[in-house]
Design a protein around this motif. Structure first.
Motif, PDB file in Angstrom:
ATOM      1  N   ARG A   2       0.849  -1.198   0.000  1.00  0.00           N
ATOM      2  CA  ARG A   2       0.000   0.000   0.000  1.00  0.00           C
ATOM      3  C   ARG A   2       0.881   1.242   0.000  1.00  0.00           C
ATOM      4  O   ARG A   2       1.930   1.273   0.619  1.00  0.00           O
ATOM      5  CB  ARG A   2      -0.910   0.022   1.220  1.00  0.00           C
ATOM      6  CG  ARG A   2      -2.040  -0.994   1.101  1.00  0.00           C
ATOM      7  CD  ARG A   2      -3.050  -0.864   2.205  1.00  0.00           C
ATOM      8  NE  ARG A   2      -3.636   0.464   2.341  1.00  0.00           N
ATOM      9  CZ  ARG A   2      -4.642   0.939   1.604  1.00  0.00           C
ATOM     10  NH1 ARG A   2      -5.170   0.209   0.656  1.00  0.00           N
ATOM     11  NH2 ARG A   2      -5.118   2.148   1.820  1.00  0.00           N
ATOM     12  N   GLU A  29     -10.592  11.199  -6.735  1.00  0.00           N
ATOM     13  CA  GLU A  29     -11.884  10.674  -6.306  1.00  0.00           C
ATOM     14  C   GLU A  29     -12.397   9.590  -7.251  1.00  0.00           C
ATOM     15  O   GLU A  29     -13.142   8.711  -6.830  1.00  0.00           O
ATOM     16  CB  GLU A  29     -12.902  11.803  -6.166  1.00  0.00           C
ATOM     17  CG  GLU A  29     -12.601  12.685  -4.962  1.00  0.00           C
ATOM     18  CD  GLU A  29     -13.582  13.828  -4.771  1.00  0.00           C
ATOM     19  OE1 GLU A  29     -14.344  14.154  -5.720  1.00  0.00           O
ATOM     20  OE2 GLU A  29     -13.579  14.414  -3.675  1.00  0.00           O
ATOM     21  N   SER A  32      -9.133   4.152  -8.002  1.00  0.00           N
ATOM     22  CA  SER A  32      -9.375   3.066  -7.045  1.00  0.00           C
ATOM     23  C   SER A  32      -8.529   3.281  -5.795  1.00  0.00           C
ATOM     24  O   SER A  32      -7.685   2.459  -5.431  1.00  0.00           O
ATOM     25  CB  SER A  32      -9.040   1.722  -7.687  1.00  0.00           C
ATOM     26  OG  SER A  32      -9.887   1.484  -8.780  1.00  0.00           O
ATOM     27  N   LEU A  33      -8.742   4.416  -5.154  1.00  0.00           N
ATOM     28  CA  LEU A  33      -7.992   4.788  -3.951  1.00  0.00           C
ATOM     29  C   LEU A  33      -8.950   4.960  -2.795  1.00  0.00           C
ATOM     30  O   LEU A  33     -10.143   5.185  -2.983  1.00  0.00           O
ATOM     31  CB  LEU A  33      -7.223   6.093  -4.187  1.00  0.00           C
ATOM     32  CG  LEU A  33      -6.271   6.117  -5.374  1.00  0.00           C
ATOM     33  CD1 LEU A  33      -5.693   7.509  -5.557  1.00  0.00           C
ATOM     34  CD2 LEU A  33      -5.170   5.094  -5.198  1.00  0.00           C
ATOM     35  N   ASP A  34      -8.411   4.890  -1.581  1.00  0.00           N
ATOM     36  CA  ASP A  34      -9.235   5.154  -0.414  1.00  0.00           C
ATOM     37  C   ASP A  34      -8.508   6.155   0.474  1.00  0.00           C
ATOM     38  O   ASP A  34      -7.411   6.594   0.151  1.00  0.00           O
ATOM     39  CB  ASP A  34      -9.584   3.871   0.344  1.00  0.00           C
ATOM     40  CG  ASP A  34      -8.387   2.962   0.557  1.00  0.00           C
ATOM     41  OD1 ASP A  34      -8.393   1.870  -0.009  1.00  0.00           O
ATOM     42  OD2 ASP A  34      -7.457   3.354   1.275  1.00  0.00           O
ATOM     43  N   ALA A  35      -9.128   6.512   1.563  1.00  0.00           N
ATOM     44  CA  ALA A  35      -8.585   7.519   2.471  1.00  0.00           C
ATOM     45  C   ALA A  35      -8.255   8.802   1.719  1.00  0.00           C
ATOM     46  O   ALA A  35      -7.233   9.439   1.951  1.00  0.00           O
ATOM     47  CB  ALA A  35      -7.356   6.980   3.227  1.00  0.00           C
ATOM     48  N   VAL A  36      -9.124   9.183   0.782  1.00  0.00           N
ATOM     49  CA  VAL A  36      -8.923  10.391  -0.020  1.00  0.00           C
ATOM     50  C   VAL A  36      -9.305  11.610   0.809  1.00  0.00           C
ATOM     51  O   VAL A  36     -10.384  11.660   1.392  1.00  0.00           O
ATOM     52  CB  VAL A  36      -9.762  10.345  -1.311  1.00  0.00           C
ATOM     53  CG1 VAL A  36      -9.671  11.656  -2.075  1.00  0.00           C
ATOM     54  CG2 VAL A  36      -9.322   9.181  -2.192  1.00  0.00           C
ATOM     55  N   ALA A  45      -4.169  10.527  -0.471  1.00  0.00           N
ATOM     56  CA  ALA A  45      -4.953   9.341  -0.799  1.00  0.00           C
ATOM     57  C   ALA A  45      -4.072   8.125  -0.561  1.00  0.00           C
ATOM     58  O   ALA A  45      -2.839   8.228  -0.604  1.00  0.00           O
ATOM     59  CB  ALA A  45      -5.428   9.382  -2.243  1.00  0.00           C
ATOM     60  N   GLU A  46      -4.703   6.998  -0.317  1.00  0.00           N
ATOM     61  CA  GLU A  46      -3.979   5.745  -0.134  1.00  0.00           C
ATOM     62  C   GLU A  46      -4.595   4.695  -1.033  1.00  0.00           C
ATOM     63  O   GLU A  46      -5.762   4.779  -1.398  1.00  0.00           O
ATOM     64  CB  GLU A  46      -4.058   5.271   1.318  1.00  0.00           C
ATOM     65  CG  GLU A  46      -3.298   6.130   2.282  1.00  0.00           C
ATOM     66  CD  GLU A  46      -3.343   5.595   3.698  1.00  0.00           C
ATOM     67  OE1 GLU A  46      -3.778   4.444   3.914  1.00  0.00           O
ATOM     68  OE2 GLU A  46      -2.940   6.337   4.604  1.00  0.00           O
ATOM     69  N   GLY A  47      -3.781   3.693  -1.351  1.00  0.00           N
ATOM     70  CA  GLY A  47      -4.287   2.581  -2.142  1.00  0.00           C
ATOM     71  C   GLY A  47      -3.195   1.583  -2.435  1.00  0.00           C
ATOM     72  O   GLY A  47      -2.041   1.755  -2.027  1.00  0.00           O
TER      73      GLY A  47
END
Length: 89
Positions: A2, A29, A32-36, A45-47
C-alpha cells in the motif's frame, strides 16, 4: 504493498479553485484509492501500489493539461499498522 500519495498543484487561487485543482480532485476521487482527503493546501490518498501509480500518471497528465505549472508529490509506503513509513524500514 500500500502507498500513500500526497500532492499539491500550482498556481494557487484561494478565491476559486483553478481548473487544474478541480481536475486533480476528479482524478483522485475517481481512482481506485481510499482515504482520499482533498483540501486547499494539500491532498492525500492511499491505495494499492498499482492503483496509486496509475492515479499519479493520470494526475500528472490531466493537471498539466488543465494549466498546472507545478505538481509536487510524495509517495510513501504505508506500514502494516496503517501509517506511512518514514524511516525506510
Amino acid at each position: 504493498m500500500r502507498l500513500r500519495l500526497e500532492f499539491t498543484t500550482e498556481p494557487f487561487d484561494l478565491d476559486e479553485p483553478p481548473e487544474h485543482a478541480v481536475v486533480a480532485r476528479e482524478v483522485v476521487e475517481g481512482a481506485s484509492l481510499d482515504a482520499v482527503d482533498v483540501g486547499p493546501f494539500g491532498n492525500t490518498a492511499e491505495g494499492e501500489a498499482d492503483a496509486v501509480v496509475v492515479a499519479v500518471a493520470e494526475l500528472l497528465r490531466r493537471t498539466l493539461a488543465a494549466g498546472a505549472t507545478r505538481v509536487s508529490l510524495q509517495v510513501n509506503v504505508v506500514a502494516a499498522a496503517g501509517r506511512a513509513q518514514e524511516d525506510g524500514t
